[in-house]
Motif scaffolding. Structure first.
Motif, mmCIF file in Angstrom:
data_model
loop_
_atom_site.group_PDB
_atom_site.id
_atom_site.type_symbol
_atom_site.label_atom_id
_atom_site.label_comp_id
_atom_site.label_asym_id
_atom_site.label_seq_id
_atom_site.Cartn_x
_atom_site.Cartn_y
_atom_site.Cartn_z
ATOM 1 N N GLY A 71 0.808 -1.214 0.000
ATOM 2 C CA GLY A 71 0.000 0.000 0.000
ATOM 3 C C GLY A 71 0.839 1.260 0.000
ATOM 4 N N GLY A 72 2.016 1.195 -0.617
ATOM 5 C CA GLY A 72 2.908 2.352 -0.697
ATOM 6 C C GLY A 72 3.726 2.613 0.547
ATOM 7 N N LYS A 73 3.526 1.806 1.584
ATOM 8 C CA LYS A 73 4.249 2.009 2.850
ATOM 9 C C LYS A 73 5.313 0.931 3.027
ATOM 10 C CE LYS A 73 0.391 4.135 5.224
ATOM 11 N NZ LYS A 73 -0.943 3.713 4.931
ATOM 12 N N PHE A 74 6.464 1.340 3.514
ATOM 13 C CA PHE A 74 7.554 0.407 3.776
ATOM 14 C C PHE A 74 7.166 -0.502 4.936
ATOM 15 C CE2 PHE A 74 11.695 -0.417 5.998
ATOM 16 C CZ PHE A 74 12.156 -1.349 5.083
ATOM 17 N N VAL A 75 7.128 -1.801 4.664
ATOM 18 C CA VAL A 75 6.773 -2.783 5.697
ATOM 19 C C VAL A 75 8.027 -3.304 6.390
ATOM 20 C CG1 VAL A 75 5.746 -5.042 6.091
ATOM 21 C CG2 VAL A 75 4.657 -3.447 4.540
ATOM 22 N N GLY A 76 9.041 -3.629 5.596
ATOM 23 C CA GLY A 76 10.276 -4.135 6.170
ATOM 24 C C GLY A 76 10.945 -5.141 5.261
ATOM 25 N N SER A 77 11.858 -5.866 5.845
ATOM 26 C CA SER A 77 12.597 -6.864 5.084
ATOM 27 C C SER A 77 12.060 -8.256 5.413
ATOM 28 C CB SER A 77 14.088 -6.749 5.374
ATOM 29 O OG SER A 77 14.325 -6.948 6.746
ATOM 30 N N ALA A 78 12.823 -9.270 5.099
ATOM 31 C CA ALA A 78 12.379 -10.661 5.231
ATOM 32 C C ALA A 78 11.908 -10.989 6.645
ATOM 33 C CB ALA A 78 13.493 -11.604 4.804
ATOM 34 N N ASN A 79 12.661 -10.600 7.656
ATOM 35 C CA ASN A 79 12.278 -10.932 9.039
ATOM 36 C C ASN A 79 10.917 -10.356 9.404
ATOM 37 O OD1 ASN A 79 14.591 -12.396 9.508
ATOM 38 N ND2 ASN A 79 15.654 -10.721 10.552
ATOM 39 N N THR A 80 10.692 -9.107 9.043
ATOM 40 C CA THR A 80 9.423 -8.457 9.364
ATOM 41 C C THR A 80 8.267 -9.117 8.625
ATOM 42 O OG1 THR A 80 10.597 -6.376 9.679
ATOM 43 C CG2 THR A 80 8.212 -6.249 9.403
ATOM 44 N N VAL A 81 8.463 -9.383 7.338
ATOM 45 C CA VAL A 81 7.409 -10.002 6.538
ATOM 46 C C VAL A 81 7.076 -11.393 7.068
ATOM 47 C CG1 VAL A 81 6.814 -10.862 4.233
ATOM 48 C CG2 VAL A 81 7.917 -8.636 4.496
ATOM 49 N N MET A 82 8.093 -12.164 7.403
ATOM 50 C CA MET A 82 7.852 -13.508 7.939
ATOM 51 C C MET A 82 7.128 -13.440 9.288
ATOM 52 S SD MET A 82 8.671 -15.455 5.579
ATOM 53 C CE MET A 82 8.528 -17.049 6.339
ATOM 54 N N THR A 83 7.479 -12.483 10.110
ATOM 55 C CA THR A 83 6.796 -12.301 11.396
ATOM 56 C C THR A 83 5.320 -11.974 11.161
ATOM 57 O OG1 THR A 83 8.821 -11.555 12.475
ATOM 58 C CG2 THR A 83 6.745 -10.930 13.533
ATOM 59 N N LEU A 84 5.046 -11.072 10.214
ATOM 60 C CA LEU A 84 3.662 -10.727 9.887
ATOM 61 C C LEU A 84 2.898 -11.945 9.382
ATOM 62 C CD1 LEU A 84 4.246 -7.308 8.093
ATOM 63 C CD2 LEU A 84 3.228 -7.658 10.353
ATOM 64 N N GLN A 85 3.561 -12.762 8.581
ATOM 65 C CA GLN A 85 2.921 -13.981 8.067
ATOM 66 C C GLN A 85 2.601 -14.940 9.218
ATOM 67 O OE1 GLN A 85 1.508 -15.054 5.503
ATOM 68 N NE2 GLN A 85 1.642 -17.269 5.524
ATOM 69 N N LEU A 86 3.556 -15.138 10.096
ATOM 70 C CA LEU A 86 3.373 -16.089 11.193
ATOM 71 C C LEU A 86 2.317 -15.639 12.197
ATOM 72 C CD1 LEU A 86 7.080 -17.156 11.751
ATOM 73 C CD2 LEU A 86 5.234 -18.540 10.765
ATOM 74 N N ASN A 87 2.217 -14.337 12.444
ATOM 75 C CA ASN A 87 1.222 -13.885 13.418
ATOM 76 C C ASN A 87 -0.141 -13.581 12.775
ATOM 77 O OD1 ASN A 87 1.204 -11.196 12.486
ATOM 78 N ND2 ASN A 87 2.672 -10.506 14.000
ATOM 79 N N GLY A 88 -0.249 -13.803 11.457
ATOM 80 C CA GLY A 88 -1.532 -13.671 10.783
ATOM 81 C C GLY A 88 -1.892 -12.284 10.297
ATOM 82 N N SER A 89 -1.042 -11.298 10.489
ATOM 83 C CA SER A 89 -1.416 -9.940 10.107
ATOM 84 C C SER A 89 -1.025 -9.563 8.674
ATOM 85 C CB SER A 89 -0.862 -8.917 11.099
ATOM 86 O OG SER A 89 0.522 -9.052 11.234
ATOM 87 N N LEU A 90 -0.236 -10.393 7.998
ATOM 88 C CA LEU A 90 0.142 -10.083 6.614
ATOM 89 C C LEU A 90 -1.096 -10.093 5.712
ATOM 90 C CD1 LEU A 90 2.312 -9.477 4.511
ATOM 91 C CD2 LEU A 90 2.620 -11.941 4.237
#
Length: 102
Positions: A71-90
């Motif tokens: 959505g045009g906003k910087f989310v992060g790198s691999a660690n952040t994205v994987m964390t979001l995936q694992l906690n269900g918020s991605l």
């Protein structure tokens, strides 16, 4: 920095990557498996890639790739994205950005 911001806003999900980076490959695959069709910018294949890499590092992305924007906003790198995936918020972020509809 302006080029990165402009490219990041052109699609719901944008990934800055390097074609030889295994973590970049894993992150791209994660999004494809979610049904997302992200815009991919391979910095090692772009004539201004080094400049964009420095801009990403100034944003706080260390290492510089993969760098994910939703959505045009910087989310992060691999660690952040994987964390979001694992906690269900991605999935929620992807829905809000219009990248998926499920």
């Amino acid at each position: 920095m302006d080029r990165v911001a402009k490219l990041a806003s052109l699609k719901a999900v944008v990934i800055f990557s390097k074609s030889s980076c295994c973590m970049c490959h894993a992150i791209k695959r994660l999004f494809y498996e979610q049904g997302v069709s992200p815009a991919i910018h391979e910095l090692d294949e772009d004539s201004r890639g080094k400049e964009m890499e420095w801009a990403l590092m100034r944003l706080g992305c260390n290492p510089s790739v993969p760098a994910v924007f939703i959505g045009g906003k910087f989310v992060g790198s691999a660690n952040t994205v994987m964390t979001l995936q694992l906690n269900g918020s991605l999935k929620k972020l992807l829905k809000e950005a219009g990248a998926i509809w499920l």
